[in-house]
Design a protein around this motif. Structure first.
Motif, PDB file in Angstrom:
ATOM      1  N   ARG A 251       0.834  -1.217   0.000  1.00  0.00           N
ATOM      2  CA  ARG A 251       0.000   0.000   0.000  1.00  0.00           C
ATOM      3  C   ARG A 251       0.859   1.254   0.000  1.00  0.00           C
ATOM      4  N   ALA A 252       1.843   1.303   0.894  1.00  0.00           N
ATOM      5  CA  ALA A 252       2.685   2.500   0.989  1.00  0.00           C
ATOM      6  C   ALA A 252       3.557   2.654  -0.251  1.00  0.00           C
ATOM      7  N   MET A 253       4.091   1.553  -0.756  1.00  0.00           N
ATOM      8  CA  MET A 253       4.950   1.620  -1.936  1.00  0.00           C
ATOM      9  C   MET A 253       4.153   2.025  -3.170  1.00  0.00           C
ATOM     10  N   ALA A 254       2.955   1.504  -3.290  1.00  0.00           N
ATOM     11  CA  ALA A 254       2.111   1.879  -4.421  1.00  0.00           C
ATOM     12  C   ALA A 254       1.776   3.362  -4.380  1.00  0.00           C
ATOM     13  N   ALA A 255       1.454   3.865  -3.185  1.00  0.00           N
ATOM     14  CA  ALA A 255       1.126   5.281  -3.048  1.00  0.00           C
ATOM     15  C   ALA A 255       2.320   6.170  -3.362  1.00  0.00           C
ATOM     16  N   ALA A 256       3.516   5.704  -3.026  1.00  0.00           N
ATOM     17  CA  ALA A 256       4.720   6.517  -3.237  1.00  0.00           C
ATOM     18  C   ALA A 256       5.213   6.463  -4.672  1.00  0.00           C
ATOM     19  N   HIS A 257       5.056   5.313  -5.346  1.00  0.00           N
ATOM     20  CA  HIS A 257       5.684   5.120  -6.648  1.00  0.00           C
ATOM     21  C   HIS A 257       4.707   4.996  -7.817  1.00  0.00           C
ATOM     22  N   GLY A 258       3.429   4.789  -7.540  1.00  0.00           N
ATOM     23  CA  GLY A 258       2.470   4.623  -8.628  1.00  0.00           C
ATOM     24  C   GLY A 258       2.681   3.349  -9.413  1.00  0.00           C
ATOM     25  N   ARG A 259       3.147   2.325  -8.728  1.00  0.00           N
ATOM     26  CA  ARG A 259       3.461   1.069  -9.406  1.00  0.00           C
ATOM     27  C   ARG A 259       3.437  -0.072  -8.391  1.00  0.00           C
ATOM     28  N   VAL A 260       3.057  -1.277  -8.860  1.00  0.00           N
ATOM     29  CA  VAL A 260       3.068  -2.489  -8.037  1.00  0.00           C
ATOM     30  C   VAL A 260       3.888  -3.547  -8.765  1.00  0.00           C
ATOM     31  N   GLY A 261       4.696  -4.296  -8.022  1.00  0.00           N
ATOM     32  CA  GLY A 261       5.469  -5.386  -8.620  1.00  0.00           C
ATOM     33  C   GLY A 261       4.721  -6.706  -8.590  1.00  0.00           C
ATOM     34  N   HIS A 262       5.017  -7.533  -9.572  1.00  0.00           N
ATOM     35  CA  HIS A 262       4.386  -8.855  -9.655  1.00  0.00           C
ATOM     36  C   HIS A 262       4.711  -9.697  -8.418  1.00  0.00           C
ATOM     37  N   ALA A 263       5.987  -9.815  -8.065  1.00  0.00           N
ATOM     38  CA  ALA A 263       6.367 -10.595  -6.887  1.00  0.00           C
ATOM     39  C   ALA A 263       5.836  -9.959  -5.614  1.00  0.00           C
TER      40      ALA A 263
ATOM     41  N   ALA B  90      -4.834  -2.240  -5.479  1.00  0.00           N
ATOM     42  CA  ALA B  90      -3.772  -1.242  -5.657  1.00  0.00           C
ATOM     43  C   ALA B  90      -4.272   0.023  -6.337  1.00  0.00           C
ATOM     44  N   ARG B  91      -5.347  -0.091  -7.102  1.00  0.00           N
ATOM     45  CA  ARG B  91      -5.883   1.092  -7.777  1.00  0.00           C
ATOM     46  C   ARG B  91      -6.340   2.153  -6.785  1.00  0.00           C
ATOM     47  N   GLU B  92      -6.638   1.724  -5.574  1.00  0.00           N
ATOM     48  CA  GLU B  92      -7.101   2.670  -4.558  1.00  0.00           C
ATOM     49  C   GLU B  92      -5.970   3.546  -4.027  1.00  0.00           C
ATOM     50  N   HIS B  93      -4.724   3.166  -4.282  1.00  0.00           N
ATOM     51  CA  HIS B  93      -3.593   3.827  -3.637  1.00  0.00           C
ATOM     52  C   HIS B  93      -2.882   4.837  -4.526  1.00  0.00           C
TER      53      HIS B  93
ATOM     54  N   ARG C 191      -2.572  -1.586 -15.871  1.00  0.00           N
ATOM     55  CA  ARG C 191      -1.522  -0.578 -16.055  1.00  0.00           C
ATOM     56  C   ARG C 191      -0.705  -0.385 -14.784  1.00  0.00           C
ATOM     57  N   ASN C 192       0.628  -0.427 -14.914  1.00  0.00           N
ATOM     58  CA  ASN C 192       1.545  -0.262 -13.774  1.00  0.00           C
ATOM     59  C   ASN C 192       1.239  -1.249 -12.646  1.00  0.00           C
ATOM     60  N   ASN C 193       0.716  -2.398 -13.035  1.00  0.00           N
ATOM     61  CA  ASN C 193       0.257  -3.385 -12.053  1.00  0.00           C
ATOM     62  C   ASN C 193       0.928  -4.731 -12.359  1.00  0.00           C
ATOM     63  N   GLY C 194       2.178  -4.856 -11.872  1.00  0.00           N
ATOM     64  CA  GLY C 194       2.917  -6.096 -12.086  1.00  0.00           C
ATOM     65  C   GLY C 194       3.106  -6.383 -13.569  1.00  0.00           C
ATOM     66  N   ILE C 195       2.921  -7.653 -13.934  1.00  0.00           N
ATOM     67  CA  ILE C 195       3.056  -8.047 -15.345  1.00  0.00           C
ATOM     68  C   ILE C 195       1.697  -8.202 -16.021  1.00  0.00           C
ATOM     69  N   ASN C 196       0.636  -7.750 -15.355  1.00  0.00           N
ATOM     70  CA  ASN C 196      -0.714  -8.010 -15.849  1.00  0.00           C
ATOM     71  C   ASN C 196      -0.973  -7.446 -17.244  1.00  0.00           C
ATOM     72  N   ALA C 197      -0.343  -6.307 -17.575  1.00  0.00           N
ATOM     73  CA  ALA C 197      -0.577  -5.687 -18.886  1.00  0.00           C
ATOM     74  C   ALA C 197       0.142  -6.416 -20.012  1.00  0.00           C
ATOM     75  N   PHE C 198       1.028  -7.340 -19.679  1.00  0.00           N
ATOM     76  CA  PHE C 198       1.890  -7.957 -20.685  1.00  0.00           C
ATOM     77  C   PHE C 198       1.587  -9.431 -20.916  1.00  0.00           C
ATOM     78  N   ILE C 199       0.543  -9.946 -20.265  1.00  0.00           N
ATOM     79  CA  ILE C 199       0.195 -11.354 -20.409  1.00  0.00           C
ATOM     80  C   ILE C 199      -1.256 -11.499 -20.844  1.00  0.00           C
ATOM     81  N   GLU C 200      -1.523 -12.550 -21.598  1.00  0.00           N
ATOM     82  CA  GLU C 200      -2.880 -12.916 -21.997  1.00  0.00           C
ATOM     83  C   GLU C 200      -3.039 -14.412 -21.763  1.00  0.00           C
ATOM     84  N   VAL C 201      -3.880 -14.759 -20.796  1.00  0.00           N
ATOM     85  CA  VAL C 201      -4.105 -16.180 -20.494  1.00  0.00           C
ATOM     86  C   VAL C 201      -5.071 -16.747 -21.519  1.00  0.00           C
ATOM     87  N   ARG C 202      -4.602 -17.724 -22.278  1.00  0.00           N
ATOM     88  CA  ARG C 202      -5.388 -18.267 -23.381  1.00  0.00           C
ATOM     89  C   ARG C 202      -6.105 -19.563 -23.030  1.00  0.00           C
TER      90      ARG C 202
END
Length: 353
Positions: A242-254, A307-310, A318-329
């Motif tokens: 929560r704090a890191m997302a609020a400070a950086h505008g980004r969340v990591g996958h791990a 994370a969108r709340e922060h 967007r800016n949410n781990g690797i979610n924007a770069f994967i498509e589960v088929r």
């Protein structure tokens, strides 16, 4: 006859290490997606077990020979046994997903450092007209240099073991094989397996600079240089999302998936590998866990929907781990019995009369 581990999924004692001490799994993989023809009998089970045992006698147990793991889908249990399926059918795991939800009777995972050996085995194990019939063979690789070698002209780093450029399967970032072993019930001594087919948008991924990719993969506090030095675990400030997302505008996958840990321990054991099936970069994501609930919990927090709340710059993808770069088929689920029960498990007793 060789004495092999009671658990089919007990692979890791055969792994070597790289120069930094990271475990090195097999470099090449095949997933044989199998359909059952007709009604298997006890004699069919003996023939299948003999086929698998003969394979294991021919080659060393490990990446220098061959490793196997045979799982059975929910449809097998419904159509052919009197046992309730130990795993539920697959479902979409994010609101933006539209995967094919597969009904596959069985999946045999073959792995080896010898790619040609796997190709031969995939062709010879289940000849046409047999009780088990090959619906599809999925292929891939995981190991230093392989993605770059097989994707010339892309930006995958030369020594990267996987297509997104980072290491996977660090010991502290994986549930141990003991932790994923079912403790009681009909599947005791076995595990569960989730298999998904994922497309990767490598062009967009590599348009980002090195540190941004590291932040997206691990967490905003992790630089590319630090990511390359990770050996035991992927430290990612999961408890400070929560704090890191609020400070950086980004969340990591791990960082996001780390919130699924119980008592500090991951809940899944990943055996994913890169693929060029269908001529496009992707991943066959193979996950082992004690229950499918462990996978579902890990996958749910990966979405990091909260994370969108922060921060306004964080979206569903967007800016949410690797979610924007994967498509589960596609998604499929399997129960992996212990080795002694792997051939047509839980067949009903035959009527002698």
């Amino acid at each position: 006859m060789k004495t092999l581990p009671a658990a089919q999924h007990a692979w890791e004692d055969t792994f070597r290490e790289d120069e930094e001490g990271r475990p090195l799994g097999p470099r090449f993989h095949r997933l044989l997606m199998l359909d059952v023809a007709g009604a298997p009998t006890a004699a069919d089970a003996k023939r299948l077990e003999r086929t698998l045992r003969d394979l294991e006698e021919r080659f060393p147990y490990g990446p220098d020979g061959v490793l196997t793991c045979l799982g059975w889908g929910p449809g097998w249990f419904v159509r052919h046994t009197g046992v309730r399926s130990p795993v539920a059918r697959p479902v979409p795991m994010a609101r933006w997903e539209n995967p094919r939800l597969e009904d596959v009777d069985a999946c045999l995972h073959l792995a080896s450092d010898d790619e040609e050996r796997l190709a031969v085995l995939a062709d010879e194990l289940f000849p046409p007209g047999g009780r088990l019939r090959v619906r599809e063979v999925r292929t891939g690789f995981a190991g230093s240099g392989l993605p770059a070698d097989r994707l010339p002209g892309h930006s995958v780093p030369g020594r990267a073991p996987l297509m997104l450029g980072f290491h996977s399967g660090l010991r502290g970032n994986q549930a141990s094989e003991d932790e994923i072993t079912v403790q009681d019930g009909p599947l005791a001594g076995g595990t569960t397996m989730h298999v998904s087919r994922i497309g990767l948008d490598l062009d967009s991924w590599y348009e980002q600079d090195d540190d941004t990719r590291a932040a997206q993969m691990y967490g905003p506090g992790v630089t590319h240089e630090e990511a390359q030095r990770l050996v035991e675990d992927a430290g990612s400030d999961a408890d400070r999302l929560r704090a890191m997302a609020a400070a950086h505008g980004r969340v990591g996958h791990a960082q996001a998936t780390g919130r699924a840990r119980l008592n500090g321990r991951p809940r899944i054991n990943r055996r994913d590998f890169a693929t060029l099936d269908d001529g496009a970069p992707g991943t066959h994501f193979v996950s082992l866990q004690r229950t499918m609930g462990d996978f579902n919990a890990t996958r749910a927090v990966m979405n990091a929907a909260d994370a969108r709340e922060h921060h306004a710059e964080i979206g569903t993808r967007r800016n949410n781990g690797i979610n924007a770069f994967i498509e589960v088929r596609s998604r499929a689920t399997f129960a992996v019995p212990p080795r002694a029960l792997r051939a047509y498990p839980f067949l009903p007793a035959e009527d002698d009369g």
